[in-house]
Motif scaffolding. Structure first.
Motif, PDB file in Angstrom:
ATOM      1  N   CYS A  11       0.821  -1.219   0.000  1.00  0.00           N
ATOM      2  CA  CYS A  11       0.000   0.000   0.000  1.00  0.00           C
ATOM      3  C   CYS A  11       0.852   1.265   0.000  1.00  0.00           C
ATOM      4  O   CYS A  11       0.333   2.362   0.066  1.00  0.00           O
ATOM      5  CB  CYS A  11      -0.927   0.013   1.219  1.00  0.00           C
ATOM      6  N   CYS A  25       3.924  -3.348   7.943  1.00  0.00           N
ATOM      7  CA  CYS A  25       3.181  -2.126   7.633  1.00  0.00           C
ATOM      8  C   CYS A  25       1.961  -2.063   8.529  1.00  0.00           C
ATOM      9  O   CYS A  25       1.101  -2.938   8.481  1.00  0.00           O
ATOM     10  CB  CYS A  25       2.755  -2.125   6.167  1.00  0.00           C
ATOM     11  N   CYS A  28      -1.761  -1.671   6.458  1.00  0.00           N
ATOM     12  CA  CYS A  28      -2.504  -2.776   5.848  1.00  0.00           C
ATOM     13  C   CYS A  28      -2.160  -4.117   6.487  1.00  0.00           C
ATOM     14  O   CYS A  28      -2.723  -5.143   6.141  1.00  0.00           O
ATOM     15  CB  CYS A  28      -2.245  -2.827   4.344  1.00  0.00           C
TER      16      CYS A  28
HETATM   17 ZN   LIG Z   1       0.863  -1.565   3.751  1.00  0.00          ZN
END
Ligand SMILES: [Zn+2]
Length: 120
Positions: A11, A25, A28
């Motif tokens: 993302c 991350c 996401c």
């Molecule tokens: Zn991400």
């Protein structure tokens, strides 16, 4: 700490953080191995890969070596005779252990194994 973590490949989130060997991350939830960095680190040491000749001398680009044993060459009745001098070798990451790129007088460009040459 490392402030140059790559953005999330899923993302493009920039709030990436490290969790052990993984990058995470928070946006996401994607987790991926920090392979890019590991590869970069390996690249750094790649230049330091040591290639040694038949008797253990460290070889480097531009060295002159002699062939220590007669080598068969396709299409040549004599092959490369032991004692043949090869100038200006280039170290390469060759296939099948052929880690020297060079030009042999009378034969042209070819790759040799470092184990069959000796530094002059
Ligand atoms: Zn991400």
């Amino acid at each position: 700490m490392n402030e140059n973590l790559p953005p999330c490949p899923e993302c493009s989130g920039v709030y990436t953080y490290e969790m052990g060997a993984l990058l995470v991350c928070p946006e996401c939830g994607h987790e991926w191995p920090a392979a890019g960095e590991a590869a970069a680190a390996e690249g750094d040491t790649g230049g330091a890969k040591v290639i040694k000749d038949a008797v253990g001398n460290v070889l480097s680009d531009g060295d002159t070596v002699t062939v220590v044993k007669t080598l068969k060459v396709k299409g040549s009745p004599t092959g490369i005779k032991a004692g043949t001098k090869v100038r200006n070798i280039r170290l390469v990451d060759g296939v099948d252990g052929h880690d020297i790129d060079c030009k042999v007088d009378g034969f042209g460009p070819m790759q040799l194994k470092s184990s069959v040459v000796k530094k002059v």
